[in-house]
Design a protein around this motif. Structure first.
Motif, PDB file in Angstrom:
ATOM      1  N   LYS A 304      -2.393 -27.236  28.236  1.00 47.69           N
ATOM      2  CA  LYS A 304      -1.990 -26.803  29.567  1.00 47.69           C
ATOM      3  C   LYS A 304      -2.660 -27.619  30.676  1.00 47.69           C
ATOM      4  N   GLY A 305      -2.679 -28.936  30.495  1.00 47.57           N
ATOM      5  CA  GLY A 305      -3.218 -29.811  31.520  1.00 47.57           C
ATOM      6  C   GLY A 305      -4.728 -29.919  31.530  1.00 47.57           C
ATOM      7  N   SER A 341     -12.311  -8.669  33.372  1.00 50.18           N
ATOM      8  CA  SER A 341     -12.653  -7.859  34.540  1.00 50.18           C
ATOM      9  C   SER A 341     -11.376  -7.544  35.324  1.00 50.18           C
ATOM     10  N   PRO A 342     -11.332  -6.370  35.967  1.00 52.06           N
ATOM     11  CA  PRO A 342     -10.140  -5.992  36.752  1.00 52.06           C
ATOM     12  C   PRO A 342     -10.111  -6.734  38.087  1.00 52.06           C
ATOM     13  N   VAL A 343      -8.908  -7.080  38.560  1.00 52.41           N
ATOM     14  CA  VAL A 343      -8.750  -7.729  39.859  1.00 52.41           C
ATOM     15  C   VAL A 343      -7.594  -7.065  40.588  1.00 52.41           C
ATOM     16  N   SER A 351      -7.007 -22.832  35.880  1.00 50.49           N
ATOM     17  CA  SER A 351      -6.224 -22.761  34.644  1.00 50.49           C
ATOM     18  C   SER A 351      -7.011 -22.187  33.485  1.00 50.49           C
ATOM     19  N   CYS A 352      -8.300 -21.911  33.683  1.00 50.83           N
ATOM     20  CA  CYS A 352      -9.089 -21.267  32.635  1.00 50.83           C
ATOM     21  C   CYS A 352      -8.966 -19.739  32.720  1.00 50.83           C
ATOM     22  N   CYS A 353      -8.226 -19.253  33.735  1.00 50.17           N
ATOM     23  CA  CYS A 353      -8.044 -17.802  33.907  1.00 50.17           C
ATOM     24  C   CYS A 353      -6.625 -17.397  33.487  1.00 50.17           C
ATOM     25  N   ALA A 354      -6.510 -16.231  32.899  1.00 53.78           N
ATOM     26  CA  ALA A 354      -5.205 -15.651  32.564  1.00 53.78           C
ATOM     27  C   ALA A 354      -5.149 -14.249  33.146  1.00 53.78           C
ATOM     28  N   PHE A 355      -4.000 -13.831  33.686  1.00 55.21           N
ATOM     29  CA  PHE A 355      -3.856 -12.529  34.335  1.00 55.21           C
ATOM     30  C   PHE A 355      -2.847 -11.662  33.560  1.00 55.21           C
ATOM     31  N   PHE A 356      -3.205 -10.399  33.383  1.00 56.10           N
ATOM     32  CA  PHE A 356      -2.361  -9.459  32.662  1.00 56.10           C
ATOM     33  C   PHE A 356      -2.142  -8.208  33.514  1.00 56.10           C
TER      34      PHE A 356
END
Length: 364
Positions: A304-305, A341-343, A351-356
């Motif tokens: 992913k780049g 952690s919640p956001v 790009s090292c973060c993923a959101f669900f």
């Protein structure tokens, strides 16, 4: 030779009053000329000179004779000296490296051990620098390999770097100094010997001032290389995501001249020192998810780049593992850490973060 030594010492600020200078002396013309020059000028420069001879144990009696000659010369001229002998062929075999690499390592370790605060003076000449230039040129080097031997590197100085081999021999003859000849220097099966004995004379037939002209060329290249090095350091900071990851998308926006250097600097920074440009090209062309191993030890993966240096114990295939979700939690994952952690808002600039979506996460 004297004028060229004075110019090099002044131009590169090699010596300051109070310096102790450990001179590497093989017994050859170049090192004998350097030792004599620094010893006779010691009061003028305000320095203390120590001669250091390292017997590599490679040429048997011939090497022992070199050692005896250096010791006798130092005693006759009141020069402090230190001698050490090692079995380099055996050490090279034990360390699984070439005799040349092993000899260089232990020679410099010996020179540094004499006085950790001293300057180390080696007798590399412009002739040596030209040989290095041609050697690297034939191997398809980048700009750094065409800059020759640096006049100063950390505490190592090279006062005869502007001198030719002819200059040092002329100086020895004028001052009544004998020198030793290494019989292996005439063996053209060694690449550098072939360059010195056949290639350089041929180039001098084209232009008798080849070595002087090559020196000017290498100085120009060194200046430009210094500028590019500064630009590389700046660009690496901008492209680097962390100690082990590089943003390839940002890298590919750079000029090709800087792009290759940034990737090379990154690869070296994670422990892969001896890297060819062919290997760098392989990293550029790596496919999504592909794992490449350089020098049989350091692994890289492009996802992913992002180009990442993989931990030595990390798997290369996809795996799953259970976690217990809490409000704030982190998990060790091989040499990495995964933090949950919640956001409330999504800022997708890393790009090292993923959101669900928490409402759609299926909990047990």
């Amino acid at each position: 030779m004297k004028n060229k030594c004075e110019r090099a010492i002044r131009q590169y600020n090699m010596l300051i009053p109070g310096d102790t200078v450990v001179v590497g002396v093989s017994g050859g013309a170049d090192s004998m000329a350097l030792l004599h020059y620094l010893h006779t000028c010691r009061t003028r420069y305000g320095i203390h000179v120590i001669a250091a001879h390292f017997n590599h144990g490679i040429r048997g009696e011939e090497a022992d004779a070199d050692e005896r000659y250096v010791c006798a010369f130092c005693r006759e001229n009141g020069i402090e000296y230190v001698v050490e002998k090692a079995d380099i062929p055996l050490l090279a075999q034990q360390r699984k490296e070439s005799i040349e690499e092993c000899a260089r390592f232990f020679r410099y370790e010996f020179l540094k051990s004499i006085d950790s605060k001293a300057k180390i003076a080696t007798a590399h000449t412009n002739s040596d620098s030209c040989e290095s230039f041609l050697f690297h040129f034939t191997r398809g080097t980048g700009l750094s390999g065409l800059c020759g031997i640096p006049p100063v590197r950390e505490n190592v100085i090279r006062p005869v770097i502007f001198c030719s081999a002819d200059d040092t021999r002329r100086y020895c003859r004028e001052n009544g100094i004998d020198w030793r000849e290494d019989s292996t220097n005439s063996d053209v099966k060694y690449t550098r010997n072939r360059i010195r004995l056949t290639t350089v004379p041929s180039l001098k037939c084209v232009n008798a001032s080849f070595e002087e002209n090559a020196l000017r060329c290498m100085q120009i290249l060194q200046t430009e290389n210094d500028f590019l090095r500064l630009q590389t350091e700046k660009s690496l900071k901008e492209c680097r995501m962390n100690a082990h990851s590089l943003n390839m998308d940002a890298l590919l926006e750079l000029h090709p001249a800087i792009m290759r250097r940034v990737l090379l600097s990154f690869v070296r920074s994670v422990g892969c020192r001896d890297v060819s440009m062919q290997q760098i090209e392989r990293l550029f062309n790596a496919g999504e998810g592909e794992v490449l191993t350089l020098n049989n030890s350091v692994r890289f993966q492009r996802m992913k780049g992002i180009l990442s240096c993989l931990p030595t114990n990390a798997p290369t295939e996809n795996i799953s593992f259970p976690v217990t979700l809490q409000k704030e939690c982190s998990y060790a994952f091989f040499d990495w850490y995964v933090r949950l952690s919640p956001v409330n808002t999504i800022e997708n600039n890393n790009s090292c973060c993923a959101f669900f979506d928490a409402d759609k996460v299926m909990l047990p």
